[in-house]
Design a protein around this motif. Structure first.
Motif, PDB file in Angstrom:
ATOM      1  N   GLU A 161     -37.742 -96.558 -23.299  1.00 17.21           N
ATOM      2  CA  GLU A 161     -39.036 -96.979 -23.832  1.00 17.21           C
ATOM      3  C   GLU A 161     -39.949 -95.772 -23.976  1.00 17.21           C
ATOM      4  OE1 GLU A 161     -42.657-100.100 -22.778  1.00 17.21           O
ATOM      5  OE2 GLU A 161     -40.992 -99.810 -21.400  1.00 17.21           O
ATOM      6  N   ASN A 162     -40.296 -95.453 -25.224  1.00 12.60           N
ATOM      7  CA  ASN A 162     -41.112 -94.272 -25.493  1.00 12.60           C
ATOM      8  C   ASN A 162     -42.454 -94.626 -26.111  1.00 12.60           C
ATOM      9  OD1 ASN A 162     -39.022 -92.592 -24.609  1.00 12.60           O
ATOM     10  ND2 ASN A 162     -38.028 -92.724 -26.597  1.00 12.60           N
ATOM     11  N   GLU A 163     -42.926 -95.857 -25.875  1.00 12.18           N
ATOM     12  CA  GLU A 163     -44.224 -96.255 -26.402  1.00 12.18           C
ATOM     13  C   GLU A 163     -45.339 -95.854 -25.440  1.00 12.18           C
ATOM     14  OE1 GLU A 163     -44.258-100.392 -27.202  1.00 12.18           O
ATOM     15  OE2 GLU A 163     -43.248-100.192 -29.130  1.00 12.18           O
ATOM     16  N   ILE A 164     -46.481 -95.512 -25.998  1.00 15.51           N
ATOM     17  CA  ILE A 164     -47.663 -95.252 -25.175  1.00 15.51           C
ATOM     18  C   ILE A 164     -48.838 -96.038 -25.748  1.00 15.51           C
ATOM     19  CG2 ILE A 164     -46.919 -92.961 -24.461  1.00 15.51           C
ATOM     20  CD1 ILE A 164     -48.810 -91.812 -26.543  1.00 15.51           C
ATOM     21  N   ASN A 165     -49.801 -96.356 -24.878  1.00 12.76           N
ATOM     22  CA  ASN A 165     -51.021 -97.052 -25.299  1.00 12.76           C
ATOM     23  C   ASN A 165     -50.738 -98.330 -26.078  1.00 12.76           C
ATOM     24  OD1 ASN A 165     -52.803 -95.221 -24.171  1.00 12.76           O
ATOM     25  ND2 ASN A 165     -54.080 -95.183 -25.983  1.00 12.76           N
ATOM     26  N   PHE A 200     -55.019 -91.585 -17.150  1.00 13.11           N
ATOM     27  CA  PHE A 200     -55.219 -92.008 -15.768  1.00 13.11           C
ATOM     28  C   PHE A 200     -54.032 -91.666 -14.866  1.00 13.11           C
ATOM     29  CE2 PHE A 200     -58.036 -94.671 -18.245  1.00 13.11           C
ATOM     30  CZ  PHE A 200     -59.170 -94.808 -17.455  1.00 13.11           C
ATOM     31  N   GLY A 201     -53.160 -90.791 -15.323  1.00 15.15           N
ATOM     32  CA  GLY A 201     -51.987 -90.447 -14.518  1.00 15.15           C
ATOM     33  C   GLY A 201     -50.877 -91.474 -14.665  1.00 15.15           C
ATOM     34  N   ASN A 202     -49.701 -91.097 -14.225  1.00 11.52           N
ATOM     35  CA  ASN A 202     -48.547 -91.999 -14.221  1.00 11.52           C
ATOM     36  C   ASN A 202     -48.297 -92.654 -15.572  1.00 11.52           C
ATOM     37  OD1 ASN A 202     -47.678 -91.791 -11.404  1.00 11.52           O
ATOM     38  ND2 ASN A 202     -49.672 -92.685 -10.953  1.00 11.52           N
ATOM     39  N   ASN A 203     -48.436 -91.843 -16.642  1.00 11.66           N
ATOM     40  CA  ASN A 203     -48.152 -92.280 -18.005  1.00 11.66           C
ATOM     41  C   ASN A 203     -49.107 -93.356 -18.502  1.00 11.66           C
ATOM     42  OD1 ASN A 203     -46.530 -91.794 -20.293  1.00 11.66           O
ATOM     43  ND2 ASN A 203     -45.447 -93.708 -19.960  1.00 11.66           N
ATOM     44  N   CYS A 204     -50.280 -93.442 -17.906  1.00 12.53           N
ATOM     45  CA  CYS A 204     -51.259 -94.453 -18.303  1.00 12.53           C
ATOM     46  C   CYS A 204     -52.321 -93.822 -19.195  1.00 12.53           C
ATOM     47  CB  CYS A 204     -51.918 -95.082 -17.084  1.00 12.53           C
ATOM     48  SG  CYS A 204     -50.784 -95.966 -16.010  1.00 12.53           S
ATOM     49  N   TYR A 205     -52.268 -94.112 -20.478  1.00 14.13           N
ATOM     50  CA  TYR A 205     -53.294 -93.683 -21.414  1.00 14.13           C
ATOM     51  C   TYR A 205     -54.146 -94.892 -21.754  1.00 14.13           C
ATOM     52  CZ  TYR A 205     -50.796 -89.288 -22.089  1.00 14.13           C
ATOM     53  OH  TYR A 205     -50.201 -88.073 -21.891  1.00 14.13           O
ATOM     54  N   GLY A 206     -55.439 -94.820 -21.444  1.00 18.96           N
ATOM     55  CA  GLY A 206     -56.330 -95.921 -21.724  1.00 18.96           C
ATOM     56  C   GLY A 206     -56.513 -96.844 -20.538  1.00 18.96           C
ATOM     57  N   LEU A 230     -41.769 -93.863 -15.467  1.00 19.64           N
ATOM     58  CA  LEU A 230     -42.412 -92.634 -15.005  1.00 19.64           C
ATOM     59  C   LEU A 230     -41.404 -91.526 -14.754  1.00 19.64           C
ATOM     60  CD1 LEU A 230     -44.975 -94.045 -12.424  1.00 19.64           C
ATOM     61  CD2 LEU A 230     -45.444 -93.226 -14.738  1.00 19.64           C
ATOM     62  N   ASN A 231     -40.208 -91.899 -14.373  1.00 19.63           N
ATOM     63  CA  ASN A 231     -39.197 -90.914 -13.991  1.00 19.63           C
ATOM     64  C   ASN A 231     -37.954 -91.013 -14.862  1.00 19.63           C
ATOM     65  OD1 ASN A 231     -40.419 -89.619 -11.484  1.00 19.63           O
ATOM     66  ND2 ASN A 231     -40.623 -91.793 -11.024  1.00 19.63           N
ATOM     67  N   SER A 232     -38.183 -91.340 -16.112  1.00 20.89           N
ATOM     68  CA  SER A 232     -37.085 -91.366 -17.070  1.00 20.89           C
ATOM     69  C   SER A 232     -36.906 -89.981 -17.678  1.00 20.89           C
ATOM     70  CB  SER A 232     -37.381 -92.376 -18.185  1.00 20.89           C
ATOM     71  OG  SER A 232     -38.493 -91.934 -18.955  1.00 20.89           O
ATOM     72  N   TYR A 233     -35.771 -89.780 -18.309  1.00 23.38           N
ATOM     73  CA  TYR A 233     -35.530 -88.510 -18.995  1.00 23.38           C
ATOM     74  C   TYR A 233     -36.550 -88.332 -20.118  1.00 23.38           C
ATOM     75  CZ  TYR A 233     -32.917 -84.591 -20.975  1.00 23.38           C
ATOM     76  OH  TYR A 233     -32.549 -83.342 -21.417  1.00 23.38           O
ATOM     77  N   SER A 234     -36.858 -89.428 -20.819  1.00 25.01           N
ATOM     78  CA  SER A 234     -37.830 -89.351 -21.915  1.00 25.01           C
ATOM     79  C   SER A 234     -39.185 -88.882 -21.425  1.00 25.01           C
ATOM     80  CB  SER A 234     -37.977 -90.720 -22.589  1.00 25.01           C
ATOM     81  OG  SER A 234     -36.845 -91.040 -23.345  1.00 25.01           O
ATOM     82  N   GLN A 235     -39.658 -89.478 -20.317  1.00 25.52           N
ATOM     83  CA  GLN A 235     -40.976 -89.120 -19.820  1.00 25.52           C
ATOM     84  C   GLN A 235     -41.034 -87.662 -19.387  1.00 25.52           C
ATOM     85  OE1 GLN A 235     -43.858 -90.962 -19.895  1.00 25.52           O
ATOM     86  NE2 GLN A 235     -44.697 -88.956 -19.351  1.00 25.52           N
ATOM     87  N   ALA A 236     -39.962 -87.185 -18.745  1.00 28.79           N
ATOM     88  CA  ALA A 236     -39.925 -85.776 -18.346  1.00 28.79           C
ATOM     89  C   ALA A 236     -39.973 -84.872 -19.577  1.00 28.79           C
ATOM     90  CB  ALA A 236     -38.668 -85.500 -17.521  1.00 28.79           C
TER      91      ALA A 236
END
Length: 741
Positions: free
Chosen positions: A65-69, A173-179, A264-270
């Protein structure tokens, strides 16, 4: 004359200053005018669902999952105190200014001039919105001027409430949280319109530094920051004293949304995090700009790592990483935690010993793998290290000390290398130190902050790569929306240790995998080196971290278990982490081998000198094989001493006396010597294969008797030593006779 000179000097100085200020003014004006011409990218402001394009090493889309916001909060849906919390702490005059607060800017300029830095930003909410959506995050005066110009421009396009809405939906807001909606959903498992006053203030407080004020990792700092926001709201008369007191007395309470944790700890997120550092823009802008991120992920290795990590039914945070040694590229990564594991630093325990202790000592020609080190209670520079279980083994080889992870020898060897020199080696292998890391505790992994998994595993690639280090990367290259190359990984190899030093260390760590703390790997039919590490809790039998770093010639695998909130775990490095590494390699077709360099040679050393005198000396041509052992050495660092054993033999040291008419003979025997005792030319005793004190009682029957003691190396009887003891009975006029020796 002097007065005239001073007058003209003052005039010239004034003219130069005026010209400089005029030039500076023109420069600033040109930047400002050019910035005014930049169009505001409204797509960045309005997009609520964005997808990042990430590909594996075969250019296939990574299906994580590579979606944000994907969650958006309208300004009208939020509670008044939620909006006010951000205004009180970030920009009290938000509804008064036109994008820029000149009073705050003036104060910030003075602060920055005094500190010779750009620490103080004085950004309004509007400026922060511009920075997070329109510009890079670099700290330069040009970017700041551009930010000011665009902030004024955007204020004419939207009303204040809309600008605040945009801002609350893009800040991090940290931990991949935008918005704010994404953050509320993650930290509290609720919509942002249901936030309480204290929850709103927590989120408003943490955006200044999401890592520093993380409610997960730094709860105390987060609580103080939340209460500061509450205090500012009270000062601004946006909440009552009763509301302030009630909210201030509440403890931090989180209700983490576990459906989102693994992202948070996926290869994509890194990879996204690495791309943010490379491009200098946040993930949201990367997505909106259409960048494509091409990584080194190997689908098969990623699956194998995931299966290995999830096979243990762990009840703690965990992470694993696989690095391709030749490319120094990260083939696989997976973690399970409510916090980004690669942003956390942990104590490495004994896994740091190869990096800071044994590799430097080998490279500086201080030790051989067979060097004997006394394992004993010791104090070095006010530091008194201890072994696990307070067990001390006497003399052990460096190989055994490393493979069995014995602490005292590691500290001693570090003292031979020197702390400063060891840290230089560590830094060259990607390990960062704090200025307070000046104690011998670093030999055992005692660091102020520690390392993350990628850094520690990356350091070990140095040994597999013949002494060369290159920082491991997730990203191979990045293209823009038009497929134009904007970045390619060209990180260069740097020589850290000699090839023979790297091989010798690897050979020592192969022993660890066969019979040391990582012996669970012994059943693997592959050429593998390994090291374990366990970090205990102070004054407790509980552990905080468990590690295993293993490598073949082709790949390095690292596993970490622990809890980022420092909750104790029941695991040790030689157990579950090693089992996970074993599980990973069991499904691998890795048949790579460590090729011995030409500079590595085998030499016979004298085992007697090693065991008895703890000295490494070459065996001579007469030394029987039984009393030698074959060891590996660098041809550039060979023992210079040649043993004299078996070239000539010393007479045995004998103590004798007469007791009740018997000769009593005592001597210390060695198991590699044979002793023949003769009485009046006749053999009465042969002793062979024995060591320690020998006591013989021989009756004396005549007035003069001779006892001869011969000793020789059992396997070399031609080298013989002999001594004679004569016992003479002298008659006295009294009733008793006396024997003389």
């Amino acid at each position: 004359m002097m007065k005239k000179f001073i007058k003209w000097f003052a005039i010239l100085s004034f003219i130069c200053l005026a010209l400089a200020l005029s030039g500076l003014g023109l420069y600033i004006s040109s930047i400002y005018v050019n910035a005014k011409a930049i169009e505001i990218n409204e797509d960045v402001l309005n997009s609520s669902t964005l997808t990042l394009n990430i590909y594996d090493h075969e250019n296939r889309p990574i299906k994580e999952e590579n979606e944000i916001n994907h969650a958006y909060a309208s300004i009208d849906s939020l509670q008044p105190y939620t909006k006010q919390a951000f205004i009180s702490i970030e920009d009290k005059d938000f509804y008064k200014h036109h994008g820029v607060n000149y009073k705050r800017i003036g104060k910030a300029v003075l602060t920055n001039l005094k500190s010779h830095s750009l620490k103080e930003g004085a950004s309004t909410i509007t400026q922060q919105l511009i920075k997070n959506t329109q510009l890079s995050s670099e700290k330069t005066y040009k970017r700041k001027i551009t930010e000011i110009a665009l902030a004024q421009k955007i204020e004419r396009l939207y009303d204040k409430d809309k600008l605040l809405e945009f801002y609350l939906n893009v800040i991090y807001f940290g931990n991949n949280c935008y918005g704010i909606e994404s953050a509320s959903n993650y930290y509290f498992s609720k919509s942002a319109n249901d936030l309480t006053l204290d929850e709103s203030c927590m989120l408003a407080g943490m955006i200044k530094s999401p890592v520093k004020y993380s409610p997960i990792r730094n709860s105390e700092k987060c609580l103080k920051r939340r209460n500061l926001v509450l205090s500012e709201m009270k000062k601004d008369e946006k909440i009552t004293i009763e509301e302030y007191t009630m909210a201030k007395d509440k403890k931090l309470y989180l209700n983490l949304n576990h459906d989102k944790i693994n992202r948070l700890n996926s290869y994509s997120q890194a990879s996204i995090d690495e791309a943010e550092n490379i491009l200098g823009i946040p993930a949201r802008q990367i997505a909106l700009s259409g960048y494509k991120i091409y990584t080194y992920q190997n689908k098969e290795k990623q699956s194998a790592l995931y299966q290995a990590l999830t096979s243990q039914n762990l009840n703690c945070d965990s992470a694993g990483i696989v690095i391709d040694n030749e490319k120094c590229s990260i083939s696989a990564f997976y973690g399970d935690s409510c916090y980004k594991i690669l942003e956390a630093k942990r104590q490495p325990g004994s896994c740091i010993k190869p990096v800071l202790v044994y590799a430097p000592a080998l490279n500086e020609d201080i030790i051989y793998p067979c060097t004997q080190i006394l394992d004993e209670k010791v104090t070095i520079s006010d530091y008194t290290p201890k072994n696990v279980g307070n067990v001390y083994r006497g003399y052990v080889s460096a190989r055994e000390a490393l493979s069995k992870s014995i602490n005292i020898p590691a500290v001693k060897v570090l003292s031979y290398v020197g702390i400063d020199k060891a840290k230089v080696y560590g830094e060259q292998m990607g390990i960062n130190f704090d200025e307070k890391d000046e104690s011998y505790t670093i030999a055992l992994g005692g660091m102020t902050y520690g390392v993350n998994l990628a850094q520690l595993a990356g350091a070990y690639t140095t040994f597999a790569n013949n002494g060369y280090y290159r920082q491991p990367k997730f990203i191979s290259f990045i293209t823009d929306k038009n497929n134009k190359l904007v970045y390619i990984n060209k990180t260069a190899n740097e020589k850290v240790i000699k090839e023979d030093s790297a091989y010798l260390l690897t050979d020592m760590l192969k022993t660890c995998a066969k019979s040391g703390t990582a012996k669970k790997l012994a059943s693997l039919e592959m050429d593998i080196a390994s090291k374990t590490g366990t970090v205990g809790k102070s004054n407790s039998k509980e552990n905080l971290d468990a590690w295993n770093i293993s490598y073949t010639k082709a790949q390095t695998v690292g596993v970490w278990l622990g809890n980022l909130d420092n909750t104790p775990i029941s695991y040790a490095g030689g157990n579950q982490p090693t089992e996970i590494v074993k599980k990973y390699f069991e499904g691998s077709d890795d048949k790579s081998t460590f090729e011995r360099p030409n500079s590595i040679v085998e030499k016979r050393i004298d085992g007697i000198n090693l065991d008895e005198n703890h000295v490494v000396s070459l065996a001579n041509s007469l030394t029987p094989d039984r009393y030698t052992q074959t060891e590996l050495f660098s041809s550039f660092n060979l023992p210079t001493d040649i043993s004299m054993n078996f070239t000539e033999i010393e007479k045995v040291k004998v103590k004798s006396h007469v007791e009740n008419g018997n000769a009593v003979i005592e001597f210390d025997a060695k198991d590699y010597e044979t002793y023949t005792i003769k009485l009046d030319g006749n053999i009465i005793k042969n002793i062979t294969g024995k060591s320690g004190l020998q006591t013989l009682t021989i009756p004396l029957s005549s007035s003069k008797q001779d006892i001869i003691i011969e000793n020789y190396y059992t396997l070399s009887p031609e080298n013989l030593a002999s001594q004679e003891l004569s016992f003479v009975k002298k008659e006295r006029k009294t009733a008793n006779d006396k024997w003389y020796i």
